[in-house]
Design a protein around this motif. Structure first.
Motif, mmCIF file in Angstrom:
data_model
loop_
_atom_site.group_PDB
_atom_site.id
_atom_site.type_symbol
_atom_site.label_atom_id
_atom_site.label_comp_id
_atom_site.label_asym_id
_atom_site.label_seq_id
_atom_site.Cartn_x
_atom_site.Cartn_y
_atom_site.Cartn_z
ATOM 1 N N GLN A 46 0.829 -1.205 0.000
ATOM 2 C CA GLN A 46 0.000 0.000 0.000
ATOM 3 C C GLN A 46 0.866 1.258 0.000
ATOM 4 O OE1 GLN A 46 -0.748 2.370 2.616
ATOM 5 N NE2 GLN A 46 0.653 1.554 4.156
ATOM 6 N N VAL A 77 -6.487 3.090 -1.369
ATOM 7 C CA VAL A 77 -5.278 2.327 -1.037
ATOM 8 C C VAL A 77 -5.454 1.603 0.290
ATOM 9 C CG1 VAL A 77 -2.830 2.522 -0.475
ATOM 10 C CG2 VAL A 77 -3.752 3.822 -2.386
ATOM 11 N N ASN A 78 -6.080 2.265 1.262
ATOM 12 C CA ASN A 78 -6.321 1.623 2.556
ATOM 13 C C ASN A 78 -7.289 0.449 2.435
ATOM 14 O OD1 ASN A 78 -4.613 3.420 3.804
ATOM 15 N ND2 ASN A 78 -6.244 4.794 4.477
ATOM 16 N N GLU A 115 -5.354 -2.427 1.397
ATOM 17 C CA GLU A 115 -4.559 -2.887 2.539
ATOM 18 C C GLU A 115 -5.388 -3.778 3.459
ATOM 19 O OE1 GLU A 115 -2.654 -1.103 6.663
ATOM 20 O OE2 GLU A 115 -3.494 0.260 5.172
#
Length: 602
Positions: free
Chosen positions: A106, A141-142, A145
């Protein structure tokens, strides 16, 4: 495109991006696999233990050489210890590997996406909302993740469970294996059915995240305007509408994902009941060993119950793939024509600037410039004036290659700017714009932004040249004073002087002032003018100004109208012409008497 296919394509795109992480992924998958094999082993040991208790010297373990029941139980106890220890060890290993992989991937993905954004031309940022870009770089992006933290391991372990348990089932009883696996195709079909239904809903969720982030970014950035118009209630309602739209989008996705578990639970029950009843009758009829029956019953639960978690895994997967598409689509946007060449300006840079029949039009509005030709010798000062929308700032954007001409070319020291690296081109130009942007940090950090290695002596010298040192000295922490986000803790005039000091510390051969004094008070304007009078020596200066009093001393003044050059000359000759420039001068200064004096002098 089919949404399920789209999700798997997004996964393949992610794997292609992550090819540099293949060893880490392989290690994580291996640890997840071994952990799951250890995890299902205790159920097998329970069946073997039942076999030992019931059959004693005729048990399966006895056939391996341990004939005494006590020895058999002891051996099973030792084996159980090592299996549990191995399961714990590999659980630690896979959690470490998957979570570190999630963090590393990430971080690299966000960094690569951000660096790709930085290479885009300015027109790209004019088309895209800041909030949506921030949502991609942060929230999307999180989301990926979160999937790598747990969902990826769950997918691997479900597959391992089906294969390993299926192998044991077919070894012990092919009939019961077929019965136990009867609901598996239904469960897998259900997972993909719900995935197809969920995919478009999660795409809508991710889009709504971007819209909500954009609303928040706009409102926080425009808080002063909101308060000045007492529009707090109205903006709160707008935010509530965006939040409710996000809730509604999530509600639709949740409605689909939540229906999965109850449906699958009934399918699992059918498989368990078939194993339980048919296997029981086989034991009663002597067709199946009681220990094997115990193994089958326990493994049926081990096989089928984890599949209920497939709903949550699919949920995480769909959210992650929707986010992955947005991230990789952003990274796939080609860098525009504003990308630089491979040449560098010959040293020392003199600062000669030429515009040769330059034409550019903004696609949306049609505004721009048409056929503009200008030549600015090194060390001279050029002033650009004209009404709003006449093309003044457009010429500066073209010079910096924030935009690319539709026709014509621009040269610095005889070198076409499109052949220069952006570092060489923009390194030769210092820009001070009307809309000053200060980064959150100290005054020192902001002045030294163009020269991070500058010492305090150089920073102070630039601040004095910009007539900013006097107010800096009066601040409690001097150069270490925090300016706040976008410089909100400083006045407009102070921000403008820091912006000028930042450009001067860079010491560029070409200095561009884009209406740098239009939003400051008379005292600050006078201070900046004194600085410019001193700094324009041996430096090429391009000034865009609404206040004509600030450009009286320019070597050449060019008046633009509707993107074309309407007049050009120095201050005196333009007044004598009594055209657009003279009319604007009269409006700003009431200079009728001076006009008459110039006419008499002629």
């Amino acid at each position: 495109m089919d949404n399920a296919q789209s999700s798997w394509q997004a996964l393949l795109r992610l794997l292609r991006y992550a090819r540099g992480y293949r060893r880490r992924i392989a290690a994580a998958v291996a640890c997840s696999t071994v952990n799951k094999l250890f995890d299902i082993a205790p159920e097998i040991l329970i069946g073997i233990a039942i076999d030992v208790v019931v059959n004693r010297e005729d048990s399966f373990v006895a056939s391996l050489g341990l004939t005494e029941p006590g020895q058999q139980i002891a051996a099973l106890a030792v084996l159980t210890f090592f299996i549990w220890a191995g399961e714990s060890l590999f659980e630690y290993a896979y959690m470490l590997l998957w979570r570190n992989l999630a963090q590393r991937l990430q971080a690299d993905l966000r960094q690569d996406a951000y660096e790709h954004l930085q290479r885009q031309e300015m027109a790209f940022f004019e088309r895209r909302s800041t909030g949506d870009l921030v949502a991609v770089l942060n929230d999307d992006v999180n989301q990926l993740e979160r999937f790598l933290d747990g969902g990826a391991n769950d997918l691997v372990q479900v597959l391992v469970t089906v294969l390993a348990v299926g192998g044991v089932f077919f070894l012990l009883s092919p009939l019961i294996a077929l019965l136990a696996f009867t609901p598996v195709p239904l469960i897998v079909w259900g997972a993909f059915f719900f995935q197809r239904r969920a995919a478009p809903r999660y795409n809508a969720v991710r889009a709504q995240v971007g819209a909500l982030a954009n609303r928040l970014a706009n409102n926080i950035g425009g808080m002063a305007t909101i308060k000045s118009f007492t529009a707090e209630g109205r903006e709160a309602e707008r935010l509530r509408a965006e939040s409710e739209a996000y809730v509604a989008a999530n509600r639709q996705a949740i409605a689909v994902s939540s229906a999965f578990i109850p449906v699958i639970r009934m399918a699992i029950l059918s498989g368990f009941l078939l194993t339980f009843t048919v296997g029981g009758f086989q034991v009663l009829n002597g067709q199946l060993n009681v220990g094997a029956y115990g193994v089958l019953v326990f493994l049926t639960q081990r096989l089928l119950w984890p599949l209920t978690g497939l709903a949550q895994t699919i949920d995480l997967f769909e959210r992650a793939m929707a986010s992955t598409r947005r991230i990789l689509d952003l990274m796939a946007i080609p860098v525009g024509a504003a990308a630089g060449g491979d040449r560098r300006l010959p040293e020392p840079v003199r600062g000669e600037v030429s515009f040769e029949t330059v034409t550019f039009r903004y696609p949306e509005s049609g505004a721009g410039v048409a056929g503009v030709s200008l030549h600015l010798p090194a060390g001279r000062t050029l002033a650009l004036v004209g009404a709003t929308g006449s093309g003044k700032s457009t010429l500066v954007k073209l010079l910096l290659r924030f935009q690319v001409p539709d026709a014509g070319r621009i040269l610095i020291d005889g070198v076409p700017v499109e052949t220069l690296t952006l570092d060489s081109l923009r390194g030769a130009i210092g820009l001070v714009s009307q809309d000053v942007f200060l980064f959150e940090g100290s005054i020192r950090d902001n002045i030294a932004y163009g020269r991070p290695d500058a010492d305090d002596a150089d920073i102070e010298r630039a601040a004095r040249q910009a007539e900013a040192w006097e107010f800096i000295e009066r601040l409690p922490h001097g150069l270490d004073t925090a300016v706040g986000e976008r410089g909100v803790r400083l006045s407009g005039g102070q921000r403008q002087r820091l912006s000028l000091a930042r450009a001067l510390l860079k010491d560029p051969p070409i200095l561009v002032l884009d209406e740098a004094t239009s939003a400051v008070d008379n005292e600050t304007e006078a201070a900046i003018q004194r600085s410019l009078a001193h700094l324009s020596h041996d430096r090429t200066v391009i000034v865009i100004a609404h206040r004509l009093s600030t450009i009286v001393g320019a070597d050449e003044i060019v008046v633009l109208e509707a993107g074309r050059i309407a007049e050009r000359g120095d201050h005196a000759s333009l007044l004598a012409r009594n055209g657009l420039y003279a009319a604007q001068w009269r409006v700003q200064t009431g200079g009728a008497a001076e006009m008459e004096a110039h006419s008499a002098a002629r």
